[in-house]
Design an enzyme around this catalytic site. Structure first.
Site, PDB file in Angstrom:
ATOM      1  CG  HIS A   1      -1.992  -1.021   1.154  1.00 30.49           C
ATOM      2  ND1 HIS A   1      -2.998  -1.011   0.210  1.00 30.49           N
ATOM      3  CD2 HIS A   1      -2.204  -2.124   1.917  1.00 30.49           C
ATOM      4  CE1 HIS A   1      -3.791  -2.047   0.399  1.00 30.49           C
ATOM      5  NE2 HIS A   1      -3.331  -2.747   1.430  1.00 30.49           N
ATOM      6  CB  CYS A  12      -2.380   3.073  -5.079  1.00 28.75           C
ATOM      7  SG  CYS A  12      -3.417   1.598  -5.026  1.00 28.75           S
TER       8      CYS A  12
END
Length: 186
Positions: free
Chosen positions: A94, A157
């Site tokens: 993440h 991301c």
């Protein structure tokens, strides 16, 4: 198109596994169970990252993500190769959580030539050199390049956060080449 290739890779892996199980039956010799080698930690010295790795699977055609409750962990896609072995190895992490940066928060800062090390459960360390970094729309994800070509792929991301969809628009992908196969620690 990428999903069908990925599905074929998974099917090929299942078939290969079934063949290996069939060959291992009835050999007449007892063999000691050897635990499979897995990557246990990723180290990116230039970013100050030393993170434990967890196994991630594929469910319903989607790759699992590390749990948000463990923002300091990255995850190895267990259907990819073990880093240090030939083939494509994929690690996800993440970029952030609702409140804090996560393990791959600084991934977009990587530069060509920097080192990435992956420590394995067998005590060996695979070292990679960064070839390139790209930020791509999630709608144009380069599945063939990520899941079929040799090397290590780190994915997180990036880009603009879409509040309506509650996700980032892009992925940041680091492509790296194996420069030192998994050798015992010196």
């Amino acid at each position: 198109m990428g999903e069908s290739r990925w599905s074929r890779i998974i099917v090929a892996g299942v078939i290969t596994g079934a063949v290996l199980v069939a060959f291992n039956r009835g050999g007449g010799q007892e063999r000691a169970e050897v635990p499979p080698v897995v990557p246990s930690r990723i180290e990116i010295p230039s970013l100050g990252i030393e993170a434990p790795l967890m196994k991630l699977g594929v469910k319903g055609g989607e790759i699992e993500l590390p749990p948000y409750e463990k923002p300091d962990h990255a995850g190895w896609v267990k259907d990819s190769v073990v880093p240090g072995d030939p083939g494509p190895a994929v690690i996800l992490g993440h970029v952030d959580t609702k409140t804090d940066p996560a393990v791959f928060y600084r991934l977009k800062e990587m530069r060509e030539g920097q080192a990435i090390k992956v420590v394995r459960s067998d005590g060996k360390v695979a070292q990679y050199r960064v070839d390139s970094i790209e930020q791509v729309s999630k709608h144009d994800f380069p599945a063939d390049k990520v899941y079929l070509e040799d090397g290590l792929r780190l994915i997180t991301c990036g880009g603009k956060f879409d509040w309506d969809e509650n996700e980032y628009d892009d992925n940041v992908i680091v492509y790296a080449t194996l420069v030192k196969p998994a050798d015992p620690k010196a």
